[in-house]
Design an enzyme around this catalytic site. Sequence first.
Site, PDB file in Angstrom:
ATOM      1  CB  CYS A 207     -41.602 -19.475  38.874  1.00 12.53           C
ATOM      2  SG  CYS A 207     -40.424 -20.303  37.799  1.00 12.53           S
TER       3      CYS A 207
ATOM      4  CB  CYS B  49     -44.580 -22.099  31.553  1.00 13.31           C
ATOM      5  SG  CYS B  49     -44.151 -22.693  33.198  1.00 13.31           S
TER       6      CYS B  49
END
Length: 344
Positions: A94, A189
Amino acid sequence: MKKVMVGMSGGIDSSVTAYMLQKEGFEVEGVYLKLHNRTDGYHESNISYIDNVAKHLDIKYHILDITKDFTKEVYDYFVNSYLEGTTPNPCVKCNRQIKFGKMLDFAKEHNASYLATGHYAKTDGEFIYEADDKTKDQSYFLSQVDKEALPFMMFPMSTYKKEDIIKFGAKLGDIYKKITEKNESQEICFVDTVYTDVIKKHANIDQPGIVFDEEGNEVGTHKGYMHYTIGKRRGFTVHGAHEPHFVKSLNAKDNTIIVGKKESLEINTVEANNLNMYVDDTNFKCGVKLRYRSHLLPCEVSIKDDRATIKLKNSAFGVATGQLAVFYIDEKVIGSAWITKAFK
Ligand SMILES: Nc1ncnc2c1ncn2[C@@H]1O[C@H](COP(=O)(O)OP(=O)(O)OP(=O)(O)O)[C@@H](O)[C@H]1O
């Protein structure tokens, strides 16, 4: 006045980041990335915190829907890694592809000179370094970020302790205090509980299989290979064992796992590929972290084409393929590569 785009998550670190940079005299603008399609009020809640901070600072913020890229580059990679029997590191992907890839492109398109985040790390525009708060240091996760992105990155949290940021935030007023009082965000997340709950949506992970010892003897059974990572010592049976056994390798093709005693997990050579180097050297001595939160292990690295061979000075245990090997000289990250093999 120079413009800084701040990646705002609705958490305290990025909220204080925006506050501090404005106080320093930058023109601050925020961006919230919608990374995944959650319908449980997750985004609305994050955005409401950002909205409050933005109003307080009188700054503009954007909401960028990046779900397509995130699914392809991060989420699918995460699921596929477990299907293949390796241990992924989605935050590393990410940071490279999304936060300091797409979000940085967005910042540049909006004429920002810098992109700031609340990461705990340091940069001088040329290298990444460990943060002063070693308990929060995220340099490991940032070590695959493209060299070209470094001159645009800013980490205002670099010299602070997380606990001081929380205290500082709580004193700034109600808006920030409320942010300090909400739950700390999860480690990954998009994983609310445990990673297996995510994988379950895509595969039947509960298919029992056979446990072998290193000599190829059938010694027990397990719940399905995706429940395990290298070094795990529970959740499978080993008949007649008096000493603890650990997972040594996972075989996705036939849903088997190989286990051994602690000493059999000992390795001293690691092979890694997909290098991201901040220096040009191809033969060097350094410290290496083979997983997040591991100590620096002294080693010698030799690089040929896109492969690094890492010879450890002392043995390591339970090194998982799919994790990242990060090279450090003291606190400075000089590069990283993905572990493909670990052996003695
Ligand atoms: N959805 C998002 N949109 C924009 N930026 C983000 C987003 N998620 C994280 N970031 C940026 O990356 C930084 C590091 O994210 P990470 O998830 O590791 O920390 P965090 O604990 O969520 O930080 P924070 O306290 O700011 O929420 C954040 O401080 C923020 O600047």
